[in-house]
Design a protein around this motif. Structure first.
Motif, PDB file in Angstrom:
ATOM      1  N   LYS A 373      18.048  36.257  26.813  1.00  0.00           N
ATOM      2  CA  LYS A 373      17.477  36.637  25.528  1.00  0.00           C
ATOM      3  C   LYS A 373      16.792  35.375  25.011  1.00  0.00           C
ATOM      4  O   LYS A 373      17.441  34.334  24.842  1.00  0.00           O
ATOM      5  N   VAL A 374      15.489  35.440  24.779  1.00  0.00           N
ATOM      6  CA  VAL A 374      14.731  34.255  24.372  1.00  0.00           C
ATOM      7  C   VAL A 374      14.099  34.488  23.008  1.00  0.00           C
ATOM      8  O   VAL A 374      13.437  35.503  22.781  1.00  0.00           O
ATOM      9  N   GLY A 375      14.316  33.539  22.101  1.00  0.00           N
ATOM     10  CA  GLY A 375      13.719  33.609  20.771  1.00  0.00           C
ATOM     11  C   GLY A 375      12.753  32.463  20.556  1.00  0.00           C
ATOM     12  O   GLY A 375      12.931  31.374  21.094  1.00  0.00           O
ATOM     13  N   LYS A 376      11.713  32.712  19.764  1.00  0.00           N
ATOM     14  CA  LYS A 376      10.718  31.667  19.496  1.00  0.00           C
ATOM     15  C   LYS A 376      10.178  31.866  18.093  1.00  0.00           C
ATOM     16  O   LYS A 376       9.825  32.990  17.714  1.00  0.00           O
ATOM     17  N   GLY A 389       2.385  20.031   5.384  1.00  0.00           N
ATOM     18  CA  GLY A 389       1.135  19.886   6.112  1.00  0.00           C
ATOM     19  C   GLY A 389       1.380  19.723   7.601  1.00  0.00           C
ATOM     20  O   GLY A 389       0.576  19.121   8.321  1.00  0.00           O
ATOM     21  N   GLU A 390       2.513  20.232   8.079  1.00  0.00           N
ATOM     22  CA  GLU A 390       2.917  20.101   9.488  1.00  0.00           C
ATOM     23  C   GLU A 390       3.193  21.483  10.065  1.00  0.00           C
ATOM     24  O   GLU A 390       4.312  21.804  10.465  1.00  0.00           O
ATOM     25  N   ALA A 391       2.186  22.330  10.101  1.00  0.00           N
ATOM     26  CA  ALA A 391       2.394  23.734  10.471  1.00  0.00           C
ATOM     27  C   ALA A 391       2.185  24.022  11.953  1.00  0.00           C
ATOM     28  O   ALA A 391       2.064  25.172  12.346  1.00  0.00           O
ATOM     29  N   GLU A 392       2.142  22.970  12.792  1.00  0.00           N
ATOM     30  CA  GLU A 392       1.960  23.177  14.219  1.00  0.00           C
ATOM     31  C   GLU A 392       3.260  22.888  14.961  1.00  0.00           C
ATOM     32  O   GLU A 392       3.885  21.851  14.756  1.00  0.00           O
ATOM     33  N   GLY A 393       3.652  23.825  15.823  1.00  0.00           N
ATOM     34  CA  GLY A 393       4.854  23.643  16.614  1.00  0.00           C
ATOM     35  C   GLY A 393       5.660  24.914  16.690  1.00  0.00           C
ATOM     36  O   GLY A 393       5.272  25.959  16.136  1.00  0.00           O
ATOM     37  N   PHE A 394       6.811  24.843  17.363  1.00  0.00           N
ATOM     38  CA  PHE A 394       7.688  26.008  17.438  1.00  0.00           C
ATOM     39  C   PHE A 394       9.099  25.592  17.839  1.00  0.00           C
ATOM     40  O   PHE A 394       9.327  24.473  18.332  1.00  0.00           O
ATOM     41  N   VAL A 395      10.030  26.502  17.617  1.00  0.00           N
ATOM     42  CA  VAL A 395      11.419  26.345  18.045  1.00  0.00           C
ATOM     43  C   VAL A 395      11.725  27.489  19.001  1.00  0.00           C
ATOM     44  O   VAL A 395      11.420  28.649  18.713  1.00  0.00           O
ATOM     45  N   LYS A 396      12.328  27.156  20.133  1.00  0.00           N
ATOM     46  CA  LYS A 396      12.624  28.161  21.156  1.00  0.00           C
ATOM     47  C   LYS A 396      14.097  28.080  21.548  1.00  0.00           C
ATOM     48  O   LYS A 396      14.622  26.985  21.784  1.00  0.00           O
ATOM     49  N   VAL A 454      16.874  32.007  16.655  1.00  0.00           N
ATOM     50  CA  VAL A 454      18.056  32.730  17.139  1.00  0.00           C
ATOM     51  C   VAL A 454      17.927  34.213  16.813  1.00  0.00           C
ATOM     52  O   VAL A 454      18.145  35.081  17.676  1.00  0.00           O
ATOM     53  N   LEU A 455      17.554  34.510  15.576  1.00  0.00           N
ATOM     54  CA  LEU A 455      17.372  35.906  15.176  1.00  0.00           C
ATOM     55  C   LEU A 455      16.308  36.579  16.046  1.00  0.00           C
ATOM     56  O   LEU A 455      16.450  37.734  16.472  1.00  0.00           O
ATOM     57  N   GLY A 456      15.245  35.835  16.335  1.00  0.00           N
ATOM     58  CA  GLY A 456      14.147  36.387  17.118  1.00  0.00           C
ATOM     59  C   GLY A 456      14.560  36.748  18.537  1.00  0.00           C
ATOM     60  O   GLY A 456      14.001  37.689  19.125  1.00  0.00           O
ATOM     61  N   ALA A 457      15.525  36.009  19.076  1.00  0.00           N
ATOM     62  CA  ALA A 457      15.987  36.328  20.438  1.00  0.00           C
ATOM     63  C   ALA A 457      16.622  37.709  20.504  1.00  0.00           C
ATOM     64  O   ALA A 457      16.672  38.311  21.592  1.00  0.00           O
ATOM     65  N   TYR A 458      17.080  38.184  19.364  1.00  0.00           N
ATOM     66  CA  TYR A 458      17.750  39.488  19.315  1.00  0.00           C
ATOM     67  C   TYR A 458      16.991  40.496  18.474  1.00  0.00           C
ATOM     68  O   TYR A 458      17.564  41.467  17.968  1.00  0.00           O
ATOM     69  N   GLY A 459      15.683  40.251  18.301  1.00  0.00           N
ATOM     70  CA  GLY A 459      14.820  41.194  17.610  1.00  0.00           C
ATOM     71  C   GLY A 459      15.079  41.300  16.138  1.00  0.00           C
ATOM     72  O   GLY A 459      14.776  42.341  15.519  1.00  0.00           O
ATOM     73  N   ARG A 460      15.602  40.208  15.514  1.00  0.00           N
ATOM     74  CA  ARG A 460      15.953  40.265  14.090  1.00  0.00           C
ATOM     75  C   ARG A 460      15.223  39.251  13.233  1.00  0.00           C
ATOM     76  O   ARG A 460      15.618  38.996  12.087  1.00  0.00           O
ATOM     77  N   SER A 461      14.175  38.620  13.751  1.00  0.00           N
ATOM     78  CA  SER A 461      13.460  37.598  12.993  1.00  0.00           C
ATOM     79  C   SER A 461      12.925  38.189  11.675  1.00  0.00           C
ATOM     80  O   SER A 461      12.391  39.296  11.657  1.00  0.00           O
ATOM     81  N   ILE A 462      13.093  37.461  10.602  1.00  0.00           N
ATOM     82  CA  ILE A 462      12.695  37.936   9.258  1.00  0.00           C
ATOM     83  C   ILE A 462      11.249  37.573   8.924  1.00  0.00           C
ATOM     84  O   ILE A 462      10.496  38.401   8.411  1.00  0.00           O
ATOM     85  N   HIS A 463      10.850  36.338   9.219  1.00  0.00           N
ATOM     86  CA  HIS A 463       9.559  35.844   8.754  1.00  0.00           C
ATOM     87  C   HIS A 463       8.490  35.759   9.833  1.00  0.00           C
ATOM     88  O   HIS A 463       7.481  35.095   9.664  1.00  0.00           O
ATOM     89  N   TYR A 464       8.677  36.458  10.925  1.00  0.00           N
ATOM     90  CA  TYR A 464       7.664  36.430  11.997  1.00  0.00           C
ATOM     91  C   TYR A 464       7.726  37.712  12.817  1.00  0.00           C
ATOM     92  O   TYR A 464       8.823  38.173  13.150  1.00  0.00           O
TER      93      TYR A 464
END
Length: 464
Positions: A373-376, A389-396, A454-464
């Motif tokens: 299960k992968v979240g990003k 002013g640092e809106a580039e990047g991601f957490v996986k 973490v939420l995104g890995a399980y289909g629960r992301s709120i803001h994306y």
């Protein structure tokens, strides 16, 4: 007559000096032998002074882009000598701090070149004088040094190692960085932000090759956008001083060899362990390509001889050395420490943007046979990142789909070298996705992206 101790440590880097302090806390009589400066490479010539340089280039970058924050900064420039001087003063301050810690913890510091003469015995050469030491246990913490190119040794003038790159007499105009690991990318980032024309040559197919493939791909785009030229899958067939600079023979992916001239080159192709001429061969201490072989507690195959840090192999990180030192000392003192688990050691690259990770990459987890299960979650979806002013990047985040185990975490963006520790703690505590989902993250913070991933890995992301 030899001075007798419970423990003698050869080398005072972040492995050696931390081990010495912990040994003293446990009631052992300790001596530490150092041939140069307390704190070793990390404190004096590595981790700390490079971060001081990178902080300077970060501020310089912000000054050049002041308008985006509604500010004005005209005629922005820098004084290279003062930039270097600040970095050296930071290192000097911490060197003095280690001296104070040795005194506070009653650790005897023996200056000189140490050699293990036999089990339990060291000889320390101090100019024309030799000091003999005895101890039931000896920890080898002699670290490592930069690896030279076989066809072009660093001369400190136009061909540099990291040590030369930290104290430049002149600013490179056109810089070649050979190797795209953490050290190479950090120096490329620093010199690019300070105005040099930078090219990175990497033999492997992607930069930062130990990182997750998505992180490498993001960094490729980010550094290219900043003006750094990236040549991956590219070899270096020659490097030689040429006039006031260096000429490189670069073998491109198509097999074509092209000559190009640079003002300077930084060689960042790895390290060589400092295991020669310290007496290990005579004792029969086993090594693997120069690195000392140890078990999970730092024990070698020779009774009473232990080894920690860079001299024992990858990952070559200060915090790994420190933790190994504590484990070894606690075992020596009769305790029952957990063995070193390298899977829980975070890796950090302090470039712009930063990179941080712990555990398995997605590819490695798949190779190991896990169902995933992968979240990003992207920085652009985080309010604090946008405000900074640092809106580039991601957490996986990478989870075992069957058990919820956090297999790995990978980040790229502002301050991720600070954020990663949250996932390191989670792995150490064997936390599953359930505990991470139920944890409250402060708002507005960058750390909220960790929750969202973490939420995104399980289909629960709120803001994306």
């Amino acid at each position: 007559m030899a001075d007798t101790y419970d423990l003698v440590i050869l080398g005072s880097g972040p492995g050696g000096y931390v081990a010495a302090i912990r040994a003293s806390q446990l009631g052992l009589k300790v001596a530490i032998v150092e041939r140069e400066r307390l704190g070793g490479i990390c404190l004096n010539w590595g981790c700390i002074p490079t971060k001081a340089l990178l902080r300077t280039s970060e501020i310089y970058h912000y000054m050049q882009n002041a308008e985006s924050y509604g500010l004005k900064a005209d005629n922005v420039g820098f004084d290279l000598a003062k930039v270097v001087d600040r970095s050296r003063k930071v290192a000097g301050q911490l060197n003095a701090g280690v001296k104070g810690l040795m005194k506070k913890n009653k650790v005897t510091v023996v200056e000189g070149v140490g050699t293990v003469t036999e089990k339990g015995k060291l000889s320390v050469k101090q100019g024309d004088k030799t000091v003999e030491l005895e101890a039931k246990n000896i920890i080898v913490a002699t670290g490592a040094r930069a690896r030279d190119l076989p066809f072009a040794k660093a001369d400190g003038k136009t061909i540099w190692t990291y040590r030369h790159a930290m104290v430049p007499i002149e600013m490179p105009t056109k810089l070649l960085v050979i190797g795209s690991g953490a050290i190479g990318v950090e120096f490329a980032s620093f010199y690019n932000d300070m105005g040099a024309d930078v090219t990175i040559v990497e033999m492997l197919p992607r930069i930062l090759p130990v990182e997750d493939e998505e992180v490498s791909a993001f960094m490729d785009k980010a550094l290219t956008k900043q003006g750094i030229k990236l040549l991956t899958g590219t070899g270096l067939e020659g490097l030689a001083p040429s006039g006031s600079g260096v000429t490189a023979k670069i073998k491109h992916k198509d097999g074509k060899v092209v000559e190009e001239t640079f003002s300077h080159a930084i060689v960042a192709i790895g390290i060589v362990p400092n295991t020669e001429n310290i007496g290990l061969e005579a004792l029969g201490v086993e090594t693997d390509r120069g690195h000392i072989k140890t078990d999970g507690y730092g024990r070698t195959n020779v009774d009473g001889i232990w080894a920690i840090g860079d001299v024992t192999g990858a990952p070559w990180l200060a915090h790994k050395a420190s933790h190994e030192g504590i484990i070894a000392v606690e075992k020596i003192a009769g305790g029952s420490p957990h063995q070193m688990d390298k899977a829980n050691i975070p890796g950090c690259t302090y470039s712009r943007p930063q990179v941080a990770s712990v555990g398995m990459t997605e590819a490695k987890a798949k190779e190991a046979g896990y169902e995933l299960k992968v979240g990003k979650f992207p920085f652009i979806g985080n309010g604090k990142a946008i405000a900074l002013g640092e809106a580039e990047g991601f957490v996986k985040t990478v989870f075992d789909a069957k058990t919820g185990e956090l297999l790995g975490a990978h980040m790229v963006g502002a301050e991720v070298t600070e954020l990663i520790q949250g996932y390191v703690v989670a792995r150490q505590l064997e936390t599953t996705e359930a505990e991470l989902m139920e944890t409250v993250f402060a708002h507005p913070t960058l750390s909220e992206m960790m929750h969202e991933s973490v939420l995104g890995a399980y289909g629960r992301s709120i803001h994306y």
